[in-house]
Scaffold this motif. Structure first.
Motif, PDB file in Angstrom:
ATOM      1  N   HIS A 259       0.818  -1.210   0.000  1.00  0.00           N
ATOM      2  CA  HIS A 259       0.000   0.000   0.000  1.00  0.00           C
ATOM      3  C   HIS A 259       0.853   1.263   0.000  1.00  0.00           C
ATOM      4  N   PHE A 260       2.063   1.174   0.524  1.00  0.00           N
ATOM      5  CA  PHE A 260       2.905   2.362   0.616  1.00  0.00           C
ATOM      6  C   PHE A 260       3.657   2.639  -0.685  1.00  0.00           C
ATOM      7  N   LYS A 267      -0.226   9.785   1.222  1.00  0.00           N
ATOM      8  CA  LYS A 267      -0.730  11.123   1.550  1.00  0.00           C
ATOM      9  C   LYS A 267      -1.812  11.048   2.625  1.00  0.00           C
ATOM     10  N   ALA A 268      -2.722  10.084   2.487  1.00  0.00           N
ATOM     11  CA  ALA A 268      -3.775   9.923   3.490  1.00  0.00           C
ATOM     12  C   ALA A 268      -3.192   9.514   4.835  1.00  0.00           C
ATOM     13  N   ALA A 269      -2.185   8.632   4.816  1.00  0.00           N
ATOM     14  CA  ALA A 269      -1.542   8.220   6.067  1.00  0.00           C
ATOM     15  C   ALA A 269      -0.870   9.410   6.750  1.00  0.00           C
ATOM     16  N   LYS A 270      -0.258  10.290   5.964  1.00  0.00           N
ATOM     17  CA  LYS A 270       0.380  11.483   6.532  1.00  0.00           C
ATOM     18  C   LYS A 270      -0.657  12.421   7.133  1.00  0.00           C
ATOM     19  N   GLU A 271      -1.791  12.586   6.453  1.00  0.00           N
ATOM     20  CA  GLU A 271      -2.843  13.459   6.975  1.00  0.00           C
ATOM     21  C   GLU A 271      -3.414  12.911   8.281  1.00  0.00           C
ATOM     22  N   GLU A 296     -11.241  11.951   9.821  1.00  0.00           N
ATOM     23  CA  GLU A 296     -12.193  11.040   9.193  1.00  0.00           C
ATOM     24  C   GLU A 296     -12.026  11.018   7.675  1.00  0.00           C
ATOM     25  N   ARG A 297     -11.735  12.170   7.085  1.00  0.00           N
ATOM     26  CA  ARG A 297     -11.525  12.211   5.639  1.00  0.00           C
ATOM     27  C   ARG A 297     -10.304  11.379   5.237  1.00  0.00           C
ATOM     28  N   LEU A 302      -8.010   6.077   3.335  1.00  0.00           N
ATOM     29  CA  LEU A 302      -7.210   4.879   3.607  1.00  0.00           C
ATOM     30  C   LEU A 302      -8.038   3.615   3.425  1.00  0.00           C
ATOM     31  N   PHE A 303      -9.221   3.606   4.028  1.00  0.00           N
ATOM     32  CA  PHE A 303     -10.030   2.392   3.976  1.00  0.00           C
ATOM     33  C   PHE A 303     -10.634   2.166   2.601  1.00  0.00           C
ATOM     34  N   ALA A 304     -10.814   3.242   1.839  1.00  0.00           N
ATOM     35  CA  ALA A 304     -11.274   3.055   0.465  1.00  0.00           C
ATOM     36  C   ALA A 304     -10.234   2.285  -0.338  1.00  0.00           C
ATOM     37  N   ARG A 305      -8.955   2.560  -0.057  1.00  0.00           N
ATOM     38  CA  ARG A 305      -7.887   1.859  -0.768  1.00  0.00           C
ATOM     39  C   ARG A 305      -7.604   0.492  -0.163  1.00  0.00           C
TER      40      ARG A 305
END
Length: 410
Positions: A259-260, A267-271, A296-297, A302-305
């Motif tokens: 995934h990374f 980007k989502a993990a950083k946010e 939450e966004r 993350l969970f979408a991916r």
């Protein structure tokens, strides 16, 4: 005259005649022998002449073949086969021709100095000499190629270092220009010049510089404070990939190395990481979006991916369960509708899920779905139009139970 004297005369005349004949025969034989000797001498002279002519031609060819060995340029380009050939020629003629003798000595000197081989030890074995020179030449070529590669690597490293220095100098100049333009904002928020290397902070400072309304000033002020706080936690360059990987895989089920490789996932993990740090630091977010909403966004992204991974696990669980029910078809048909939702069956179902590789959270999620959605096959046949339909479990639902783990408080 007596009678005996006449006989003597006859005998004497016969002897003389015989001697004369013998003398003539001897003369004939002598002339023939002399002719044979003369012919032999002529043949020997012709053969000797031809031999001398052949020898002269061969010597000329030998001298022509050996003439290159006196030139340094020839030795610089000569191949092992060429050297072995002239060595064989020189060794074969050095006892008969001065040029060959001189060439043999030159060959010995060059081969010894260039390849470390003494031709006195080799003798006339040209094949052995060629093999030795080939071996030494190949090793020398390998070492030269290695040295060339190392030199090219060194040059490339030096050029890279020079390019990096130029880029660093250009970056310093760019930051200096920005610092001059944003001097007032940097002084107000006590921002060191090197902090301008943080893109988000530089953008926030520019927004503060360009803000025209109190609302825009307040928003930029909040952004700058957040960025200064995050730099204090993660440094100017922010969290690295290893830090995000360790943090995300520890708190989000299903996240793995693959995934990374996705920039949007990173980007989502950083946010998520930044939202969590800001919440722990007492920040509330902006007037447009709270920290909880930002978290939450990022979590949703993350969970979408990760949804594909969740669906794969769920499909594996349900497929195993379906196969097991097919194998026990007759037994399942005899099970009563009253016993279908019993606690014993639910425990057995949960135990069967544990053998599929699902984790505890996923087992609980599937068991809960079974309790709320499970319907005996006979009930499906008699179900009327108004009967409620069983809901299909959402893919990745098992991971959804973990979404709030480690996130900011609601």
């Amino acid at each position: 005259m007596s009678e005996s004297d006449g006989i003597d005369d006859v005998l004497d005349g016969g002897m003389r005649q015989s001697l004369l004949i013998a003398s003539r025969i001897a003369e004939t034989l002598a002339r023939r022998r002399q002719e044979l000797l003369r012919q032999q001498e002529q043949q020997d002279a012709q053969a000797a002449h031809e031999a001398r002519a052949q020898l002269a031609a061969q010597r000329s060819a030998v001298q022509a073949a050996l003439s290159p060995v006196e030139k340094d340029q020839w030795w610089d380009k000569a191949q092992p086969h060429d050297i072995a050939t002239v060595h064989a020629v020189a060794e074969g003629w050095k006892d008969h021709d001065p040029v060959a003798l001189g060439a043999a000595e030159r060959i010995r000197h060059e081969v010894l100095s260039r390849y470390g081989i003494d031709t006195h030890d080799v003798g006339a074995d040209a094949a052995y000499l060629e093999s030795g020179i080939q071996t030494i030449t190949a090793e020398r070529a390998r070492l030269e190629a290695l040295a060339l590669s190392q030199e090219e690597t060194r040059k490339a490293a030096a050029e890279h270092e020079k390019a990096m220095q130029l880029l660093a100098a250009a970056r310093v100049e760019e930051l200096r220009v920005q610092a001059e333009k944003l001097a007032a904002e940097m002084e107000r928020y006590q921002v060191p010049v090197e902090y301008l290397a943080n893109t988000e902070l530089a953008q926030a400072l520019r927004r503060a510089h360009n803000a025209k309304t109190p609302k825009a000033v307040a928003a930029a002020d909040e952004d700058i404070k957040e960025r200064m706080f995050l730099i204090g936690k993660d440094g100017i360059n922010g969290p690295d990939l290893d830090q995000l990987r360790n943090e995300t895989t520890a708190s989000v089920n299903g996240a793995n190395e693959s995934h990374f490789e996705d920039p949007e996932f990173v980007k989502a993990a950083k946010e998520m990481h930044e939202a969590k740090l800001l919440a722990e630091g007492g920040f509330k977010g902006s007037q447009w979006m709270s920290l909880e909403q930002r978290y939450e966004r990022a979590e949703k992204e993350l969970f979408a991916r990760l949804e594909g991974v969740g669906r794969e696990i769920e499909n594996r669980v349900t497929a195993n369960d379906s196969n097991r029910l097919k194998d026990q078809g007759l037994k399942a048909e005899s099970t009563s509708a009253a016993d279908y939702g019993s606690a014993e069956r639910q425990e057995a179902f949960a135990a069967s899920l544990a053998t599929t590789g699902a984790n505890e959270t996923q087992v609980r999620g599937r068991a809960a779905a079974e309790r709320s959605e499970g319907t005996h096959p006979s009930g499906a046949v008699t179900m009327g139009k108004g009967a409620a339909k069983a809901r299909k479990a959402r893919a990745g639902a098992s991971m959804g139970a973990e979404r709030g783990k480690g996130g900011p408080g609601r």
